[in-house]
Write a protein that holds these residues in place. Sequence first.
Motif, PDB file in Angstrom:
ATOM      1  N   VAL A 117       0.891  -1.142  -0.140  1.00 14.63           N
ATOM      2  CA  VAL A 117       0.126   0.028   0.111  1.00 14.63           C
ATOM      3  C   VAL A 117       0.916   1.152   0.029  1.00 14.63           C
ATOM      4  O   VAL A 117       1.535   1.439   0.722  1.00 14.63           O
ATOM      5  CB  VAL A 117      -0.900  -0.039   1.044  1.00 14.63           C
ATOM      6  CG1 VAL A 117      -1.835   1.067   1.415  1.00 14.63           C
ATOM      7  CG2 VAL A 117      -1.611  -1.193   1.063  1.00 14.63           C
ATOM      8  N   MET A 118       0.605   2.119  -1.022  1.00 12.83           N
ATOM      9  CA  MET A 118       1.194   3.483  -1.130  1.00 12.83           C
ATOM     10  C   MET A 118       0.554   4.549  -0.588  1.00 12.83           C
ATOM     11  O   MET A 118      -0.493   4.740  -1.594  1.00 12.83           O
ATOM     12  CB  MET A 118       1.991   3.702  -2.506  1.00 12.83           C
ATOM     13  CG  MET A 118       2.944   2.247  -2.950  1.00 12.83           C
ATOM     14  SD  MET A 118       4.498   2.387  -3.189  1.00 12.83           S
ATOM     15  CE  MET A 118       4.867   3.920  -3.550  1.00 12.83           C
ATOM     16  N   GLU A 119       0.705   5.154   0.406  1.00 16.31           N
ATOM     17  CA  GLU A 119       0.079   6.262   0.636  1.00 16.31           C
ATOM     18  C   GLU A 119       0.746   7.669   0.377  1.00 16.31           C
ATOM     19  O   GLU A 119       1.781   7.553   0.281  1.00 16.31           O
ATOM     20  CB  GLU A 119      -0.490   6.282   2.309  1.00 16.31           C
ATOM     21  CG  GLU A 119      -1.275   5.203   2.643  1.00 16.31           C
ATOM     22  CD  GLU A 119      -2.833   5.327   2.400  1.00 16.31           C
ATOM     23  OE1 GLU A 119      -3.013   6.588   1.918  1.00 16.31           O
ATOM     24  OE2 GLU A 119      -3.264   4.395   2.203  1.00 16.31           O
ATOM     25  N   PRO A 120       0.322   8.656  -0.207  1.00 15.54           N
ATOM     26  CA  PRO A 120       0.925   9.835  -0.630  1.00 15.54           C
ATOM     27  C   PRO A 120       1.593  10.324   0.485  1.00 15.54           C
ATOM     28  O   PRO A 120       1.145  10.596   1.792  1.00 15.54           O
ATOM     29  CB  PRO A 120       0.000  10.868  -1.105  1.00 15.54           C
ATOM     30  CG  PRO A 120      -1.127  10.018  -1.287  1.00 15.54           C
ATOM     31  CD  PRO A 120      -1.169   8.668  -0.426  1.00 15.54           C
ATOM     32  N   GLY A 121       3.023  10.563   0.356  1.00 17.34           N
ATOM     33  CA  GLY A 121       3.841  10.917   1.550  1.00 17.34           C
ATOM     34  C   GLY A 121       4.288  10.237   2.643  1.00 17.34           C
ATOM     35  O   GLY A 121       4.846  10.464   3.753  1.00 17.34           O
ATOM     36  N   GLU A 122       3.887   8.828   2.616  1.00 12.36           N
ATOM     37  CA  GLU A 122       4.380   8.030   3.662  1.00 12.36           C
ATOM     38  C   GLU A 122       5.315   6.782   3.011  1.00 12.36           C
ATOM     39  O   GLU A 122       4.869   6.731   1.773  1.00 12.36           O
ATOM     40  CB  GLU A 122       3.228   7.347   4.205  1.00 12.36           C
ATOM     41  CG  GLU A 122       2.013   8.205   5.087  1.00 12.36           C
ATOM     42  CD  GLU A 122       1.077   7.382   5.661  1.00 12.36           C
ATOM     43  OE1 GLU A 122       1.320   6.271   6.034  1.00 12.36           O
ATOM     44  OE2 GLU A 122       0.002   8.162   6.049  1.00 12.36           O
ATOM     45  N   GLU A 123       5.703   6.097   3.666  1.00  9.00           N
ATOM     46  CA  GLU A 123       6.700   4.805   3.480  1.00  9.00           C
ATOM     47  C   GLU A 123       5.535   3.709   2.837  1.00  9.00           C
ATOM     48  O   GLU A 123       4.565   3.569   3.490  1.00  9.00           O
ATOM     49  CB  GLU A 123       7.547   4.509   4.452  1.00  9.00           C
ATOM     50  CG  GLU A 123       8.576   5.241   4.783  1.00  9.00           C
ATOM     51  CD  GLU A 123       9.579   5.519   3.932  1.00  9.00           C
ATOM     52  OE1 GLU A 123       9.901   4.129   3.210  1.00  9.00           O
ATOM     53  OE2 GLU A 123      10.191   6.418   3.341  1.00  9.00           O
ATOM     54  N   PRO A 124       5.831   3.012   1.782  1.00  7.32           N
ATOM     55  CA  PRO A 124       5.112   1.989   1.486  1.00  7.32           C
ATOM     56  C   PRO A 124       5.029   0.924   2.474  1.00  7.32           C
ATOM     57  O   PRO A 124       6.085   0.736   3.160  1.00  7.32           O
ATOM     58  CB  PRO A 124       5.821   1.215   0.275  1.00  7.32           C
ATOM     59  CG  PRO A 124       6.950   2.210  -0.290  1.00  7.32           C
ATOM     60  CD  PRO A 124       6.985   3.136   1.017  1.00  7.32           C
ATOM     61  N   LYS A 125       3.870   0.394   2.858  1.00  9.69           N
ATOM     62  CA  LYS A 125       3.824  -0.554   3.913  1.00  9.69           C
ATOM     63  C   LYS A 125       2.845  -2.018   3.213  1.00  9.69           C
ATOM     64  O   LYS A 125       2.153  -1.863   2.096  1.00  9.69           O
ATOM     65  CB  LYS A 125       3.005  -0.070   5.078  1.00  9.69           C
ATOM     66  CG  LYS A 125       1.457   0.189   4.778  1.00  9.69           C
ATOM     67  CD  LYS A 125       1.063   0.993   6.160  1.00  9.69           C
ATOM     68  CE  LYS A 125      -0.445   1.512   5.840  1.00  9.69           C
ATOM     69  NZ  LYS A 125      -0.984   1.987   7.052  1.00  9.69           N
TER      70      LYS A 125
END
Length: 185
Positions: A117-125
């Motif tokens: 999951v790639m959230e804008p401004g966050e590290e992929p998890k």
Amino acid sequence: MSRELGLISVLGADAIGQPGERRFRIFAESRRGSVVLWMEKEQLNSLSLALDRFMSQITEGQVLRVEARAGGQPVPEGMPADFPLASAFDFQVGQMKLHYDEYNAAFILSATPLEIVMEPGEEPKAQLREDDTVSFIFTQQDAQELASTIARVIESGRPVCPLCHAPLDGGPHACVRQNGHREIF
């Protein structure tokens, strides 16, 4: 939603790519569909060991693990030519569960996909997509053949250090079991 493929008619394992850069997979097919399960080498090896433990317990030691030796047995051919090009289910495995049904003398393998999951401004998890679990049933004979195939697939890669089990890439190897003081060639 869990998807059950029922009793499979085709089951195997193989690796794609050159040693050191391989991707590992299990493939299975039944009348209800087909599945390709991509996984890490360690996951594949763990499945093989779990199958061996189950078989040893079920048969009260009559079926024991036979270690594959590189060069001793041919590498499995991989997917059959008539396997569907576009499987109904094709994903990276995040979690596997292996069960044995004593009443039907069959194994059940359940696999849950891993999603990045790639959230804008966050590290992929990474997260499990538990609503997309796929399971299938296979016989004791299939289990024994799969464990043997997996062992041959894994052994066909890079050789490993006999002490630390790290891959040997052709050059000198400073073994951590010897504090890096002695090179193993």
